[in-house]
Design a protein around this motif. Structure first.
Motif, PDB file in Angstrom:
ATOM      1  N   LEU A 447      10.877  -8.956 -11.134  1.00  0.00           N
ATOM      2  CA  LEU A 447      12.163  -9.140 -11.813  1.00  0.00           C
ATOM      3  C   LEU A 447      12.169 -10.379 -12.044  1.00  0.00           C
ATOM      4  CD1 LEU A 447      14.907  -6.935 -10.457  1.00  0.00           C
ATOM      5  CD2 LEU A 447      13.882  -6.584 -12.633  1.00  0.00           C
ATOM      6  N   LYS A 448      11.888 -11.425 -11.030  1.00  0.00           N
ATOM      7  CA  LYS A 448      11.941 -12.946 -11.230  1.00  0.00           C
ATOM      8  C   LYS A 448      10.510 -13.362 -12.102  1.00  0.00           C
ATOM      9  CE  LYS A 448      14.685 -15.311  -8.645  1.00  0.00           C
ATOM     10  NZ  LYS A 448      15.202 -16.675  -9.066  1.00  0.00           N
ATOM     11  N   THR A 449       9.325 -12.988 -11.947  1.00  0.00           N
ATOM     12  CA  THR A 449       8.254 -13.547 -12.373  1.00  0.00           C
ATOM     13  C   THR A 449       7.706 -12.626 -13.796  1.00  0.00           C
ATOM     14  OG1 THR A 449       6.626 -11.948 -11.247  1.00  0.00           O
ATOM     15  CG2 THR A 449       7.629 -14.128 -10.109  1.00  0.00           C
ATOM     16  N   GLY A 450       8.064 -11.381 -13.816  1.00  0.00           N
ATOM     17  CA  GLY A 450       7.337 -10.644 -14.913  1.00  0.00           C
ATOM     18  C   GLY A 450       6.061 -10.359 -14.691  1.00  0.00           C
ATOM     19  N   ASP A 451       5.431 -10.560 -13.452  1.00  0.00           N
ATOM     20  CA  ASP A 451       4.037 -10.166 -13.197  1.00  0.00           C
ATOM     21  C   ASP A 451       3.756  -8.886 -12.975  1.00  0.00           C
ATOM     22  OD1 ASP A 451       1.553 -10.413 -12.409  1.00  0.00           O
ATOM     23  OD2 ASP A 451       1.917 -11.474 -10.393  1.00  0.00           O
ATOM     24  N   TRP A 452       3.553  -8.068 -14.016  1.00  0.00           N
ATOM     25  CA  TRP A 452       3.188  -6.489 -13.681  1.00  0.00           C
ATOM     26  C   TRP A 452       1.903  -6.555 -13.087  1.00  0.00           C
ATOM     27  CZ3 TRP A 452       6.672  -2.648 -13.736  1.00  0.00           C
ATOM     28  CH2 TRP A 452       8.191  -2.800 -14.095  1.00  0.00           C
ATOM     29  N   THR A 453       1.097  -7.207 -13.256  1.00  0.00           N
ATOM     30  CA  THR A 453      -0.358  -7.045 -12.865  1.00  0.00           C
ATOM     31  C   THR A 453      -0.237  -6.915 -11.272  1.00  0.00           C
ATOM     32  OG1 THR A 453      -0.695  -9.479 -12.521  1.00  0.00           O
ATOM     33  CG2 THR A 453      -1.291  -8.684 -14.700  1.00  0.00           C
ATOM     34  N   LEU A 454       0.500  -7.325 -10.748  1.00  0.00           N
ATOM     35  CA  LEU A 454       0.539  -7.240  -9.208  1.00  0.00           C
ATOM     36  C   LEU A 454       0.858  -5.694  -8.817  1.00  0.00           C
ATOM     37  CD1 LEU A 454       0.077  -8.122  -6.240  1.00  0.00           C
ATOM     38  CD2 LEU A 454       2.659  -8.925  -6.466  1.00  0.00           C
ATOM     39  N   VAL A 455       2.133  -5.381  -9.663  1.00  0.00           N
ATOM     40  CA  VAL A 455       2.450  -3.863  -9.333  1.00  0.00           C
ATOM     41  C   VAL A 455       1.035  -2.814  -9.602  1.00  0.00           C
ATOM     42  CG1 VAL A 455       3.838  -1.949 -10.318  1.00  0.00           C
ATOM     43  CG2 VAL A 455       4.630  -4.120  -9.928  1.00  0.00           C
ATOM     44  N   LYS A 456       0.454  -3.217 -10.692  1.00  0.00           N
ATOM     45  CA  LYS A 456      -0.793  -2.607 -11.204  1.00  0.00           C
ATOM     46  C   LYS A 456      -1.780  -2.334 -10.019  1.00  0.00           C
ATOM     47  CE  LYS A 456      -3.921  -1.963 -14.843  1.00  0.00           C
ATOM     48  NZ  LYS A 456      -4.457  -2.319 -16.239  1.00  0.00           N
ATOM     49  N   GLU A 457      -1.977  -3.721  -9.580  1.00  0.00           N
ATOM     50  CA  GLU A 457      -2.998  -3.736  -8.412  1.00  0.00           C
ATOM     51  C   GLU A 457      -2.571  -2.944  -7.299  1.00  0.00           C
ATOM     52  OE1 GLU A 457      -4.352  -7.682  -7.458  1.00  0.00           O
ATOM     53  OE2 GLU A 457      -3.597  -8.725  -9.485  1.00  0.00           O
ATOM     54  N   LEU A 458      -1.335  -3.064  -6.763  1.00  0.00           N
ATOM     55  CA  LEU A 458      -0.904  -2.373  -5.522  1.00  0.00           C
ATOM     56  C   LEU A 458      -0.543  -0.714  -5.895  1.00  0.00           C
ATOM     57  CD1 LEU A 458       1.284  -5.340  -4.144  1.00  0.00           C
ATOM     58  CD2 LEU A 458      -1.226  -4.748  -3.885  1.00  0.00           C
ATOM     59  N   PHE A 459      -0.450  -0.304  -6.997  1.00  0.00           N
ATOM     60  CA  PHE A 459       0.266   0.724  -7.300  1.00  0.00           C
ATOM     61  C   PHE A 459      -0.493   1.934  -6.482  1.00  0.00           C
ATOM     62  CE2 PHE A 459       1.421   4.695  -9.717  1.00  0.00           C
ATOM     63  CZ  PHE A 459       2.603   4.482  -9.776  1.00  0.00           C
ATOM     64  N   LEU A 460      -1.732   2.251  -6.290  1.00  0.00           N
ATOM     65  CA  LEU A 460      -2.408   3.075  -5.602  1.00  0.00           C
ATOM     66  C   LEU A 460      -1.987   3.123  -4.125  1.00  0.00           C
ATOM     67  CD1 LEU A 460      -4.475   5.499  -5.369  1.00  0.00           C
ATOM     68  CD2 LEU A 460      -6.234   3.609  -5.292  1.00  0.00           C
ATOM     69  N   THR A 461      -1.985   1.752  -3.610  1.00  0.00           N
ATOM     70  CA  THR A 461      -1.324   1.731  -2.210  1.00  0.00           C
ATOM     71  C   THR A 461       0.042   2.170  -2.130  1.00  0.00           C
ATOM     72  OG1 THR A 461      -3.061  -0.082  -1.560  1.00  0.00           O
ATOM     73  CG2 THR A 461      -1.028   0.103  -0.068  1.00  0.00           C
ATOM     74  N   LEU A 462       0.757   1.808  -2.932  1.00  0.00           N
ATOM     75  CA  LEU A 462       2.208   2.280  -2.958  1.00  0.00           C
ATOM     76  C   LEU A 462       2.280   3.743  -2.959  1.00  0.00           C
ATOM     77  CD1 LEU A 462       3.583  -0.748  -5.186  1.00  0.00           C
ATOM     78  CD2 LEU A 462       3.731  -0.626  -2.916  1.00  0.00           C
ATOM     79  N   SER A 463       1.587   4.145  -3.882  1.00  0.00           N
ATOM     80  CA  SER A 463       1.695   5.671  -4.051  1.00  0.00           C
ATOM     81  C   SER A 463       1.063   6.367  -2.565  1.00  0.00           C
ATOM     82  CB  SER A 463       0.533   6.285  -5.182  1.00  0.00           C
ATOM     83  OG  SER A 463       1.029   5.866  -6.487  1.00  0.00           O
ATOM     84  N   GLU A 464       0.083   5.917  -2.154  1.00  0.00           N
ATOM     85  CA  GLU A 464      -0.320   6.564  -0.791  1.00  0.00           C
ATOM     86  C   GLU A 464       0.604   6.266   0.288  1.00  0.00           C
ATOM     87  OE1 GLU A 464      -4.006   4.580  -0.087  1.00  0.00           O
ATOM     88  OE2 GLU A 464      -5.055   5.591  -1.467  1.00  0.00           O
ATOM     89  N   ILE A 465       1.472   5.149   0.278  1.00  0.00           N
ATOM     90  CA  ILE A 465       2.301   5.090   1.234  1.00  0.00           C
ATOM     91  C   ILE A 465       3.673   6.308   1.039  1.00  0.00           C
ATOM     92  CG2 ILE A 465       4.614   3.512   1.619  1.00  0.00           C
ATOM     93  CD1 ILE A 465       2.598   1.030   1.166  1.00  0.00           C
ATOM     94  N   ILE A 466       3.935   6.487  -0.212  1.00  0.00           N
ATOM     95  CA  ILE A 466       5.100   7.590  -0.419  1.00  0.00           C
ATOM     96  C   ILE A 466       4.639   8.953   0.051  1.00  0.00           C
ATOM     97  CG2 ILE A 466       6.142   8.692  -2.267  1.00  0.00           C
ATOM     98  CD1 ILE A 466       7.073   5.814  -1.870  1.00  0.00           C
ATOM     99  N   GLN A 467       3.419   8.924  -0.269  1.00  0.00           N
ATOM    100  CA  GLN A 467       2.653  10.409   0.134  1.00  0.00           C
ATOM    101  C   GLN A 467       2.655  10.260   1.662  1.00  0.00           C
ATOM    102  OE1 GLN A 467       1.744  13.059  -1.591  1.00  0.00           O
ATOM    103  NE2 GLN A 467       2.129  11.850  -3.618  1.00  0.00           N
ATOM    104  N   TRP A 468       2.374   9.380   2.540  1.00  0.00           N
ATOM    105  CA  TRP A 468       2.376   9.487   3.883  1.00  0.00           C
ATOM    106  C   TRP A 468       3.796   9.724   4.530  1.00  0.00           C
ATOM    107  CZ3 TRP A 468      -0.809   9.767   7.443  1.00  0.00           C
ATOM    108  CH2 TRP A 468      -2.286   9.447   7.417  1.00  0.00           C
ATOM    109  N   HIS A 469       4.727   9.112   3.651  1.00  0.00           N
ATOM    110  CA  HIS A 469       6.266   9.535   3.900  1.00  0.00           C
ATOM    111  C   HIS A 469       6.720  10.853   3.851  1.00  0.00           C
ATOM    112  CE1 HIS A 469       6.184   4.973   4.539  1.00  0.00           C
ATOM    113  NE2 HIS A 469       7.475   5.036   4.998  1.00  0.00           N
TER     114      HIS A 469
END
Length: 727
Positions: A447-469
């Motif tokens: 929201l502060k930066t508009g840097d969606w590239t970071l979300v794209k870089e981390l999305f697979l890791t974030l998805s795996e986090i949700i699956q583990w939970h």
């Protein structure tokens, strides 16, 4: 506590926190001076700190507390220095203050201490030597190096300022000079411990005129005490016995220590000329830097200019709309510098690097020290504090690097709760909330930066986090398919931010489904749904789980009889067994999102929190009406940890309180008096920063760490929210 608008408090404060100054009245009050502290840091995890009057009231105090394996392995190398001023009249003024066992104060040099001022982030101590002479001592550290500068300068003039000295230079006569004897007190130990001296133990001191290389013993870390070529050094090799640490006595830990004096430096001071003692952990850079040479003061002057230039850059980045942030908003300016003290490097030690590697200062390997003087970096604290410390100060690249660094060490869907103090043990992952806080922090970053590239870089890791939970990860952290809520708990393990533990006793186990964990779980699912849509990825699972949590949250957590939320439901895994403790954790159910509770529920909850938990210095961790409430935070570790989350006031919790108050009342003006005590704390204990906790009863005495990351972060974030809302 009822909030009332104070018409005397303007949009900006009644007092100026940028120009922090402590006057002679407090300086001459020995007890008050021992209760106040100062702090400077170096961006590596190292720091310098002491009491306002110079005595070491903690084992953690030191002028050179070096981080030998950044940001950990902190070692106290130089505890303090004492000065004795020899005036031309022959008068001898001992300026130091030491407290010994039995409460003996000797000397009591604070009688000469006229004022203490923060020049930016540099503490400056002014000693009144005579009616016409003032001695200034300033202390700072080199950013990115384990180096401390102690600089002296005389102001004013001697009584007979034109008295001839008998030496003529270029047609002019020299001024009288003053001799300042500076005695360093040396150690070589972990900052959690103390030293016991011995008559047959002499430090290894190698002297080359005004440069001393010191080791406590063979194999100990080497460090240097360095002055300019006109300064002499006289070896002494003396132990000073039984220094007393009054703050450690209060905490029930080792309170007495011996310190080694390797010798005495003799500096000749004339008005207007700076003389600097450099304390440095040994590195190739230090040894080849020019310290101790004819260029000594020029090298120091360059270091000071670099330090001041960096301060100006920090302020400029924090608010790009003004060229003079201290004048436009002194609160934001002061808290920006306070925030900087917690932001340090955590190099990637898995790859080879040299002592001078630029990796030390790289923005992509940053972490956050949770609090000074005794905490290192914690995952939970880093994620909670990051928005205030990095995003509210414009340090976006460092925020990006920190998020990537933590994501790179995810294990079984969890980020580390704590990094090891010594840099060698395994990471600790015992946390049910730190990983979920990362979703909120990443969302704030985008929201502060508009840097969606970071979300794209981390999305697979974030998805795996949700699956583990969903499937279940360590420590019993798993989604209950029946209601979509997260349950967590394992015997003998503390998993939430209320994490006090003594031996095998977990003081607040909160096993079951903690309220703030599930507010964060909802936030994470909602964020993943939004991010998946943005990245054109299947968002159905996240949407379904988010809807399930939303459907069940209020029904499971609302305690109708009390008018607030249960703190934990399904306690110890028993369905329908709920914890009615009135705690501040419930605020996150409204501060993080507006979708889990009705307006009436939020208003009722806020009233209960205000009536029972709100104090002038933060929120109590438990209602005073609860049988488990502890009215004091004091004593040994057992006593303190038993009270840590059982009533003790936490200052960072002002953050969610302000968020919810604005949501309910939409009146930022009424929140200004709520924030004012936090501004005044910048003078209260450690100059220029905000501490960790406070006693839960009047007079709400400040306790715990004297500088805490999430306290500074949330006060800064709240200040900007309230300030911007009043425009």
């Amino acid at each position: 506590m009822v909030l009332k608008q104070d018409a005397s408090i303007s949009h900006h404060e009644r007092i100026d926190p940028w120009n922090i100054q402590v006057n002679s009245e407090l300086c001459h009050d020995t007890e008050a001076g021992l209760d106040h502290e100062w702090l400077v840091t170096n961006g590596l995890g190292g720091y310098a700190s002491g009491s306002l009057v110079g005595a070491v009231t903690r084992s953690y105090h030191g002028l050179l507390v070096a981080s030998l394996h950044p940001p950990v392995e902190r070692s106290v190398l130089v505890a303090k220095v004492d000065e004795v001023a020899h005036l031309p009249s022959g008068e001898r003024l001992a300026l130091g203050v030491n407290e010994y066992a039995g409460g003996i104060i000797e000397p009591a040099g604070n009688s000469y201490l006229d004022s203490v001022v923060l020049d930016g982030d540099i503490p400056c101590f002014f000693y009144r030597l005579s009616e016409t002479l003032m001695l200034e001592k300033r202390i700072w550290m080199e950013y990115g190096q384990n180096i401390t500068y102690i600089q002296y300068m005389l102001h004013g003039a001697f009584d007979e300022e034109r008295e001839l000295s008998g030496v003529e230079i270029a047609g002019e006569y020299t001024w009288h000079s003053l001799i300042l004897e500076v005695s360093p007190f040396c150690l070589s130990r972990d900052y959690h411990s103390v030293t016991t001296g011995a008559d047959d133990w002499h430090f290894l001191v190698e002297c080359q005129e005004q440069r001393c290389r010191i080791r406590a013993y063979d194999g100990a870390p080497a460090y240097h005490l360095i002055a300019d070529p006109n300064t002499s050094f006289t070896p002494t090799g003396l132990w000073y016995w039984h220094f007393w640490h009054r703050r450690d006595h209060e905490r029930g830990v080792a309170e007495q220590e011996d310190m080694y004096q390797p010798g005495i430096f003799r500096l000749e001071l004339v008005p207007g000329i700076r003389k600097t003692l450099v304390l440095a952990a040994e590195t190739e850079t230090v040894c080849a830097s020019g310290y101790g040479s004819a260029r000594h003061e020029n090298v120091v002057a360059h270091a000071l200019m670099s330090h001041q230039r960096r301060v100006q850059q920090l302020l400029a980045v924090a608010d790009r709309t003004t060229n003079d942030l201290p004048a436009c908003d002194p609160i934001q300016a002061r808290l920006t510098l306070a925030a900087d003290q917690f932001i340090v490097v955590r190099p990637d030690y898995s790859v080879s690097s040299t002592v001078s590697s630029p990796l030390r200062l790289a923005p992509d390997r940053k972490t956050i020290i949770a609090g000074y003087p005794w905490f290192t970096d914690w995952g939970r604290d880093s994620m909670i504090a990051l928005p205030g410390l990095l995003l509210c100060t414009g340090r976006y690249s460092e925020a990006r690097g920190l998020l990537k660094a933590f994501a790179s060490v995810v294990h079984h869907g969890l980020i580390p709760n704590r990094f090891p103090d010594q840099g060698v043990e395994d990471l600790a992952y015992n946390t049910a909330d730190a990983t979920l806080w990362m979703f909120r922090t990443l969302d704030y970053y985008v929201l502060k930066t508009g840097d969606w590239t970071l979300v794209k870089e981390l999305f697979l890791t974030l998805s795996e986090i949700i699956q583990w939970h969903i499937a279940g990860t360590d420590y019993g952290i798993k989604m209950d398919p029946g209601d979509g809520l997260l349950q967590a708990g394992a015997p003998g393990v503390q998993l939430t931010w209320m994490d006090a533990k003594v031996g095998d006793w977990v003081v607040t186990p909160r096993r079951g489904k903690p309220v703030e964990v599930n507010a964060l779980w909802y936030y994470a699912l909602a964020a993943m749904e939004t991010w998946a849509v943005r990245l054109s990825t299947d968002a159905v699972l996240y949407g379904q789980l988010r809807a399930q949590v939303r459907q069940n949250f209020a029904a499971r957590y609302w305690f109708a009889e009390g008018g607030y939320l249960y703190d934990v439901v399904d306690v110890e895994g028993v369905t329908g067994q709920n914890d009615t403790s009135l705690r501040p954790n419930q605020l996150f159910a409204a501060s993080l999102t507006h979708e889990l509770l009705s307006e009436a529920q939020v208003a009722s909850m806020l009233k209960q929190v205000t009536d029972h938990l709100l104090t002038p210095v933060g929120l109590r961790s438990l209602s005073p009406s609860d049988p488990a409430y502890q009215a004091h935070f004091a004593g040994d570790r057992l006593q303190r940890d038993a009270a840590y989350h059982q009533g003790t006031v936490w200052q960072w919790l002002v953050g969610p309180y302000v968020d919810v108050h604005l949501q309910v009342h939409n009146d930022p003006q009424v929140l200004l008096p709520l924030l004012q005590p936090f501004v005044e704390q910048l003078w209260a204990t450690c100059l220029g920063t905000i501490g960790e906790i406070a006693e839960p009863e009047t007079p709400f005495t400040l306790r715990g760490c004297f500088a805490q990351a999430w306290s500074v972060a949330e006060v800064l974030r709240c200040w900007l929210v309230v300030r911007n809302s009043t425009h």
